[in-house]
Design an enzyme around this catalytic site. Structure first.
Site, short mmCIF file in Angstrom:
data_model
loop_
_atom_site.label_atom_id
_atom_site.label_comp_id
_atom_site.label_asym_id
_atom_site.label_seq_id
_atom_site.Cartn_x
_atom_site.Cartn_y
_atom_site.Cartn_z
N GLU A 164 -53.96 24.74 -81.54
CA GLU A 164 -54.01 24.17 -80.19
C GLU A 164 -55.37 23.51 -79.95
OE1 GLU A 164 -56.09 26.82 -80.69
OE2 GLU A 164 -56.14 27.30 -78.55
N ASP A 183 -44.76 24.99 -78.28
CA ASP A 183 -44.67 23.71 -79.00
C ASP A 183 -44.51 22.53 -78.03
OD1 ASP A 183 -44.94 24.94 -81.40
OD2 ASP A 183 -42.92 24.52 -82.15
N ASP A 235 -59.82 22.36 -76.79
CA ASP A 235 -59.02 23.54 -77.13
C ASP A 235 -58.30 24.04 -75.88
OD1 ASP A 235 -59.20 26.00 -79.47
OD2 ASP A 235 -58.60 26.55 -77.43
N ASN A 269 -47.48 31.48 -75.56
CA ASN A 269 -46.51 31.86 -76.59
C ASN A 269 -45.95 33.25 -76.29
OD1 ASN A 269 -46.53 29.59 -78.26
ND2 ASN A 269 -48.34 30.28 -79.36
P1 GH3 Z 1 -58.92 30.53 -75.92
O1 GH3 Z 1 -58.87 30.16 -74.48
O2 GH3 Z 1 -60.10 31.36 -76.24
O3 GH3 Z 1 -58.85 29.31 -76.79
O4 GH3 Z 1 -57.63 31.42 -76.20
P2 GH3 Z 1 -56.36 31.04 -77.06
O5 GH3 Z 1 -55.31 32.04 -76.81
O6 GH3 Z 1 -55.97 29.63 -76.79
O7 GH3 Z 1 -56.94 31.08 -78.52
P3 GH3 Z 1 -56.47 31.80 -79.81
O8 GH3 Z 1 -57.21 31.12 -80.94
O9 GH3 Z 1 -56.64 33.29 -79.69
O10 GH3 Z 1 -54.92 31.52 -79.95
C1 GH3 Z 1 -54.43 30.30 -80.32
C2 GH3 Z 1 -52.95 30.44 -80.36
O11 GH3 Z 1 -52.31 29.19 -80.64
C3 GH3 Z 1 -52.47 31.40 -81.40
C4 GH3 Z 1 -51.29 30.72 -82.04
O12 GH3 Z 1 -50.17 31.54 -82.00
C5 GH3 Z 1 -51.06 29.48 -81.24
N1 GH3 Z 1 -50.62 28.36 -82.02
C6 GH3 Z 1 -51.26 27.75 -83.04
N2 GH3 Z 1 -50.52 26.74 -83.53
C7 GH3 Z 1 -49.37 26.71 -82.82
C8 GH3 Z 1 -48.18 25.89 -82.86
O13 GH3 Z 1 -48.04 24.97 -83.67
N3 GH3 Z 1 -47.20 26.15 -81.96
C9 GH3 Z 1 -47.33 27.17 -81.05
N4 GH3 Z 1 -46.33 27.36 -80.20
N5 GH3 Z 1 -48.42 27.95 -81.00
C10 GH3 Z 1 -49.43 27.74 -81.85
MG MG Z 2 -57.31 28.08 -77.30
MG MG Z 3 -58.29 27.57 -80.76
#
Ligand code: GH3
Ligand code: MG
Ligand code: MG
Ligand code: MG
Length: 292
Positions: free
Chosen positions: A217, A191, A174, A182
């Site tokens: 992610e 992305d 992860d 973002n």
């Molecule tokens: P942690 O270190 O605890 O994993 O923090 P984090 O911010 O990585 O985890 P969190 O689950 O809070 O956020 C994941 C983010 O990933 C939120 C979402 O907007 C982003 N995300 C998910 N899918 C995609 C995608 O396809 N493209 C983009 N650009 N962002 C994405």
């Molecule tokens: Mg994460």
């Molecule tokens: Mg995650």
């Protein structure tokens, strides 16, 4: 994707028939030929499977019906469309051909234009089926396998690992603080990071590993033949390489939760839950690290 001509395997014991059919089809298709059933089976199994087989019935040694049965019984060849092209023209014969799994049945003597048209129809259907299969198993953004495919292949690999008493491990990966990328640089940049990260995982894994985008992610790497120690080592190496990636100069890190198949695991979920708990431990320990 680069275009390649669909491949047709023509199987007939008569050199004259092979010649006419090959002449007819070679402008549109890549043509391979076999003059007996054994050679057909050999060619169908070697390398990428043909997109269509045109199969004669009356042949010495193994006849076409038997060849069809063997192709349909083999996991690697069972989805290849087969058109019988034969002088065995009774309704019973034709019905039998379809029963064996053929997609079409052409009577000899054949009319070239009819062969061409019926081949074209089946090739179109095959191309649509291939496209659907690709779409069903791949993640659109990164091109990695998707969760659906991972779960499907994982249960097969678990069964095989139990059978052969060989190790099987997974890493749940992860990206750290991805939300802030973002927020800070925009979703599009996020992305791009996901694509680069996926490429990194794919280019540094082994031939036996399956790398998938599990969601957002989060990525899962299934490592066949890899025990816990080796999987931890591989994960640590990936973690270090990822931390050096720096897309557009920005530091990206990831956390890894690793586990290996245990005798008490009933299904993929059991293994996955353990790896997910290890990932949580890695996040809690400050991220950018590997835990088991
Ligand atoms: P942690 O270190 O605890 O994993 O923090 P984090 O911010 O990585 O985890 P969190 O689950 O809070 O956020 C994941 C983010 O990933 C939120 C979402 O907007 C982003 N995300 C998910 N899918 C995609 C995608 O396809 N493209 C983009 N650009 N962002 C994405
Ligand atoms: Mg994460
Ligand atoms: Mg995650
Ligand atoms: Mg014949």
């Amino acid at each position: 994707m680069e275009y390649r001509k669909p491949e047709i395997l023509i199987v007939d014991d008569s050199p004259a028939n092979i010649h006419v059919l090959a002449q007819l089809l070679s402008a549109e298709y890549q043509v391979k030929v076999a003059s007996d059933g054994a050679r057909c089976l050999e060619l169908a199994l070697a390398g990428p499977a043909p997109d269509l087989i045109l199969l004669d019935v009356n042949m010495p040694e193994i006849n076409g019906y038997e060849v069809c049965k063997q192709l349909k019984a083999n996991e690697a060849t069972k989805t290849i469309p087969i058109i019988f092209i034969t002088g065995m023209t009774s309704a019973e014969n034709e019905a039998y051909g379809f029963e064996l799994g053929a997609v079409d049945y052409i009577s000899k003597p054949f009319h070239p234009a009819v062969v061409e048209a019926r081949v074209k129809t089946q090739i179109t259907i095959k191309q649509q089926a291939d496209k659907l299969e690709r779409m069903a198993m791949r993640d659109q953004l990164t091109g990695l396998y998707n969760r659906y495919y991972l779960i499907d292949i994982a249960s097969k690999k678990i069964a095989s690992a139990v059978n052969h008493q060989s190790p099987l491990s997974i890493a749940v990966i992860d990206i750290d603080k991805f939300k802030s990328f973002n927020d800070q640089y925009g979703h599009e940049f996020g992305d791009e990071v996901l694509v680069e990260f996926a490429q990194l995982l794919e280019s540094h894994c082994c031939a036996n590993d399956v790398v998938s985008r599990y969601g957002g992610e989060e990525f899962v790497m299934l490592m066949e033949g890899s025990d816990l120690a080796l999987s931890l080592e591989k994960s640590e190496s990936l973690r270090r390489i990822a931390s050096e990636l720096k897309p557009k100069g920005i530091s990206v890190t990831a956390s890894f939760g690793v586990t290996t198949l245990r005798p008490q695991d009933d299904c993929f979920d059991d293994m996955f839950s353990r790896a997910d708990a290890a990932l949580f431990a890695a996040k809690t320990a400050g991220r950018n690290c590997v835990r088991q």
